[in-house]
Scaffold this active site. Structure first.
Site, PDB file in Angstrom:
ATOM      1  N   HIS A 107       0.818  -1.208   0.000  1.00  0.00           N
ATOM      2  CA  HIS A 107       0.000   0.000   0.000  1.00  0.00           C
ATOM      3  C   HIS A 107       0.849   1.253   0.000  1.00  0.00           C
ATOM      4  CE1 HIS A 107      -2.461   3.267   1.670  1.00  0.00           C
ATOM      5  NE2 HIS A 107      -3.482   2.640   1.119  1.00  0.00           N
ATOM      6  N   CYS A 108       2.037   1.200   0.589  1.00  0.00           N
ATOM      7  CA  CYS A 108       2.782   2.433   0.852  1.00  0.00           C
ATOM      8  C   CYS A 108       3.468   3.014  -0.380  1.00  0.00           C
ATOM      9  CB  CYS A 108       3.810   2.187   1.956  1.00  0.00           C
ATOM     10  SG  CYS A 108       3.072   1.839   3.570  1.00  0.00           S
ATOM     11  N   ILE A 109       4.474   2.329  -0.909  1.00  0.00           N
ATOM     12  CA  ILE A 109       5.334   2.938  -1.924  1.00  0.00           C
ATOM     13  C   ILE A 109       4.603   3.213  -3.239  1.00  0.00           C
ATOM     14  CG2 ILE A 109       7.454   2.695  -3.241  1.00  0.00           C
ATOM     15  CD1 ILE A 109       8.624   1.128  -0.942  1.00  0.00           C
TER      16      ILE A 109
END
Length: 470
Positions: free
Chosen positions: A313-315
């Site tokens: 989900h983050c990068i």
């Protein structure tokens, strides 16, 4: 002095004077607040005694995924009364039966939580007794490329229906700067209460790193930015129960931006290595060895590595929130982020091209070739498939005519438009496969059974020796 309460209610803040180093000159020094550990005595510094946090927390965690469940676990262990809320009946039923759906939390730990009084619910009515609400719901990208805040807005509305004077509300979901005060606060204020006056409101970015056994919620510093001093003190009091260190941000926007800085930093540096991987291959340079050598410098360098793309989900998601905000509010592009996104999202196509080149060198066409993908999750040693680059890579290889299979001890079944055949063990890999592609370096990726297949292996993670590397 600006009126922070009025500015909060209007969904904006007045600019701070350049010489002002703290949101409120009367507030305690940042170091004194950040160094606080454990007790609630310092909340008497709050400006309004009527909004001081309670001595006993009754915490409601909204969203019981990879962020919310670890928070509920740590709070329960700390003696906090915790109720978890999730709209998924399956998640609620699973947790209440003692079964975990999150990689980093075992069934045993869920059963411990239940024994300590934790319960999960999908009924908003059961949240009325809480006096602290932490929102940890997903914020995926919308079709327009900005953050989809539907889950955040729904959770805020749920909290608004239960909110009482003196309660604390914290948003942890990653989003663009301004969300807490411009989106969440107005929804909460439909309760008839005002943020910073009648209830506490803060933003604290989640820093959960799935699969990281060294750093978890307890020993990772917790950033907190709030709409006023009383809200910060309340949030710091809560988080001091579950975290060893609380770090104060000047406000909610600074805390929201801090999270995006963390992930954008990784995003652009990985993109740099991914682009270098492409031209290094053309120039006949071993990029992995160059990075190894550069890493011997004891200062001014931090190693990043190329790969088949970015996942989770983050990068691949979070930096786009900042790009969206810059474009929508300022009218121009955040070129660095958009270029990094372009490079990283092109890597599955590039890996497919390298597979085709590898086959061609051995006189084999990719059409009809049998290709085995080793590790299909977005990160090593977990079962999370979110945004995994293995998915677009598999689709591209199929478009080129390849026949696919996969090996991944963490994924029982994998569907890419249709089910992909699974190889259960590395020892089962036969000479019938024309190409092996290392996508994820799980700890179970034993190089010994793969030694016989070195000439047919493309390693995108740089973990094997004697094979072609990205």
């Amino acid at each position: 002095m600006p009126d922070p309460e009025r500015a909060t209610r209007e969904g904006r803040r007045e600019p701070r004077p350049a010489s002002q180093g703290h949101p409120d000159e009367s507030a305690p020094p940042l170091r004194a607040l950040a160094d606080h550990r454990g007790t609630l005595d310092f909340v008497t510094n709050a400006r309004d005694e009527s909004t001081n946090p309670p001595c006993e927390w009754r915490l409601a965690v909204l969203g019981l995924g990879y962020v919310g469940l670890p928070l509920a676990l740590e709070a329960t262990r700390a003696g906090v009364q915790v109720i978890g809320f999730d709209i998924s009946e399956r998640v609620v039923r699973s947790l209440n039966s003692g079964t975990s759906h999150v990689d980093d939390i075992s069934d045993f730990e869920v059963r411990q939580m239940l024994e300590l009084g934790f319960t999960a619910t999908e009924s908003p009515d059961q949240l009325a007794d809480a006096n602290a609400y932490v929102i940890t719901v997903p914020t995926p990208l919308s079709p327009e490329g900005g953050p989809d805040l539907a889950a955040v807005m729904s959770a805020a509305a749920t909290v608004a229906s239960a909110l009482s004077p003196g309660d604390l509300v914290v948003l942890e979901s990653t989003t663009y700067p301004g969300t807490t005060e411009e989106i969440v606060a107005p929804i909460l204020e439909t309760s008839g209460l005002s943020a910073g006056k009648d209830f506490h409101l803060a933003f604290s970015p989640e820093r959960i790193d799935p699969g990281n056994s060294a750093y978890g919620l307890r020993n990772t510093p917790k950033i907190v930015g709030a709409v006023d001093d009383g809200s910060y003190l309340a949030a710091a009091a809560l988080y001091s129960q579950v975290c060893d260190e609380v770090v104060r941000a000047m406000g909610t926007r600074e805390a929201e931006l801090a999270k995006l800085i963390e992930n954008t930093y990784r995003h652009v540096n990985i993109a740099l290595m991914n682009e270098m991987a492409q031209f290094s291959h053309e120039l006949g340079i071993d990029l992995w060895d160059a990075i190894r050598c550069a890493s011997t410098k004891p200062f001014g360098f931090h190693a990043f590595y190329p790969g088949p793309g970015v996942g989770g989900h983050c990068i691949p998601i979070d930096p786009n929130y900042l790009s969206f905000r810059v474009r929508s509010e300022l009218g121009h592009a955040f070129r660095f982020v958009e270029l990094a996104q372009e490079i990283n999202s092109s890597m599955p196509e590039y890996v497919a091209h390298r597979v085709m080149l590898s086959l061609n060198r051995r006189g084999l066409p990719i059409n009809g070739a049998r290709v085995l993908l080793l590790g299909v999750t977005y990160k090593a040693n977990i079962a999370d498939l979110r945004e995994s680059p293995a998915l677009p890579l598999a689709r591209r290889l199929r478009t080129l005519g390849a026949n696919l299979a996969y090996w991944d001890p963490h994924v029982d079944s994998w569907t890419v438009d249709e089910p992909v055949p699974r190889v259960l063990t590395l020892e089962e890999i036969s000479d019938d496969f024309d190409c092996l592609v290392v996508i994820q370096a799980h700890r179970e990726l034993d190089p010994r059974p793969l030694a016989a297949h070195r000439a047919r292996t493309l390693d995108t993670r740089g973990v094997l020796t004697g094979v072609e590397r990205l």
